[in-house]
Design a protein around this motif. Structure first.
Motif, PDB file in Angstrom:
ATOM      1  N   VAL A  94       0.788  -1.062   0.068  1.00 27.45           N
ATOM      2  CA  VAL A  94      -0.040   0.230  -0.003  1.00 27.45           C
ATOM      3  C   VAL A  94       0.875   1.245   0.121  1.00 27.45           C
ATOM      4  O   VAL A  94       0.602   2.069  -1.050  1.00 27.45           O
ATOM      5  CB  VAL A  94      -0.948   0.054   1.090  1.00 27.45           C
ATOM      6  CG1 VAL A  94      -1.518   1.124   1.540  1.00 27.45           C
ATOM      7  CG2 VAL A  94      -2.116  -0.947   0.912  1.00 27.45           C
ATOM      8  N   LEU A  95       1.848   1.246   0.906  1.00 31.41           N
ATOM      9  CA  LEU A  95       2.724   2.481   0.832  1.00 31.41           C
ATOM     10  C   LEU A  95       3.308   2.637  -0.368  1.00 31.41           C
ATOM     11  O   LEU A  95       3.732   3.983  -0.677  1.00 31.41           O
ATOM     12  CB  LEU A  95       3.762   2.131   1.990  1.00 31.41           C
ATOM     13  CG  LEU A  95       3.391   2.397   3.373  1.00 31.41           C
ATOM     14  CD1 LEU A  95       4.419   2.047   4.513  1.00 31.41           C
ATOM     15  CD2 LEU A  95       2.680   3.588   3.717  1.00 31.41           C
ATOM     16  N   SER A  96       3.840   1.570  -1.070  1.00 31.42           N
ATOM     17  CA  SER A  96       4.595   1.662  -2.540  1.00 31.42           C
ATOM     18  C   SER A  96       3.848   2.367  -3.389  1.00 31.42           C
ATOM     19  O   SER A  96       3.997   3.069  -4.261  1.00 31.42           O
ATOM     20  CB  SER A  96       4.998   0.412  -2.898  1.00 31.42           C
ATOM     21  OG  SER A  96       4.255  -0.726  -3.062  1.00 31.42           O
ATOM     22  N   LEU A  97       2.525   2.047  -3.571  1.00 30.94           N
ATOM     23  CA  LEU A  97       1.435   2.407  -4.338  1.00 30.94           C
ATOM     24  C   LEU A  97       1.263   3.775  -4.169  1.00 30.94           C
ATOM     25  O   LEU A  97       1.073   4.695  -4.933  1.00 30.94           O
ATOM     26  CB  LEU A  97       0.146   1.442  -4.341  1.00 30.94           C
ATOM     27  CG  LEU A  97       0.350   0.152  -4.632  1.00 30.94           C
ATOM     28  CD1 LEU A  97      -0.977  -0.532  -4.587  1.00 30.94           C
ATOM     29  CD2 LEU A  97       0.907  -0.131  -5.994  1.00 30.94           C
ATOM     30  N   LEU A  98       1.060   4.259  -2.866  1.00 31.32           N
ATOM     31  CA  LEU A  98       0.805   5.618  -2.584  1.00 31.32           C
ATOM     32  C   LEU A  98       2.012   6.622  -2.878  1.00 31.32           C
ATOM     33  O   LEU A  98       1.622   7.487  -3.399  1.00 31.32           O
ATOM     34  CB  LEU A  98       0.647   5.792  -1.081  1.00 31.32           C
ATOM     35  CG  LEU A  98      -0.622   5.145  -0.363  1.00 31.32           C
ATOM     36  CD1 LEU A  98      -0.768   5.411   1.123  1.00 31.32           C
ATOM     37  CD2 LEU A  98      -1.849   6.167  -1.124  1.00 31.32           C
TER      38      LEU A  98
END
Length: 216
Positions: free
Chosen positions: A91-95
């Protein structure tokens, strides 16, 4: 002021393609961030898909290989999936990817003030400018997401083969992997479109006089 009729979709795609071609290196940087994010997403899911397929065989040697590879398997385990840590990292990488796309697109809008102003002075509707940015993002998103999905899938297979051995191919879940790649590709395309919405709206609402007055 007389407005021009809406551009045909084919013409809009042609203009968007030429714009990407002119700004190739900036587009490449934006696309690369998407490739990495989608590749990581696909890699995690492919590794879990392969491990789960091996787990479902129920063979003792397969279970031993999974435990040796670091998977936490107990008598209560019914399937292998993403743990909470993996989900948060994905999720953090996508954000981070979305933030990067927004930043790159805002810079692109700034660089194209005169181009946008000229189009609007010639009578281009706001939705025409909006459509051009969305098409550019869709094209970059499709290329970047497809590349990332392929890279992530290949990396996941090689990594799983290294840790789990050739027994992996006895239960190779081809359909599941193809579905995972499709989902990763669609996710990447969606991220690209989400990242361009605000910059595209800002460009579409720009007043022609303000755009033409900006110093380049």
């Amino acid at each position: 002021m007389e407005r021009l009729p809406p551009l045909p979709l084919s013409k809009s795609i042609e203009i968007a393609y030429k714009s990407i071609k002119v700004r190739f290196f900036r587009s490449l940087i934006t696309t690369t961030s998407l490739v990495l994010a989608v590749a990581f997403l696909c890699y995690i899911q492919v590794c879990n898909n392969l491990a789960n397929a091996l787990f479902l065989t129920g063979e003792p040697t397969a279970l031993q290989a999974l435990v040796k590879a670091g998977f936490d398997i107990t008598s209560q385990t019914t399937a292998i999936g993403e743990d909470a840590k993996q989900q948060w990292i994905v999720v953090l990488s996508l954000l981070v990817c979305v933030v990067g796309i927004v930043n790159a697109q805002l810079m692109a809008v700034t660089e194209r003030f005169r181009e946008i102003g000229t189009m609007k002075c010639l009578g281009a509707l706001d939705r025409v400018v909006l459509l051009l940015f969305l098409i550019e993002a869709a094209m970059q998103g499709f290329v970047g997401a497809t590349t990332g999905a392929l890279l992530g899938c290949v990396s996941g297979i090689l990594s799983s083969l290294s840790s789990l051995g050739t027994a992996l191919f006895d239960s190779f879940p081809l359909q599941t992997l193809l579905l995972t790649m499709l989902k990763a590709t669609l996710t990447g395309c969606l991220l690209s479109l989400v990242g361009v919405i605000y910059p595209a709206i800002k460009a579409a609402r720009m007043e022609p006089v303000e755009a033409m007055r900006v110093e380049q």
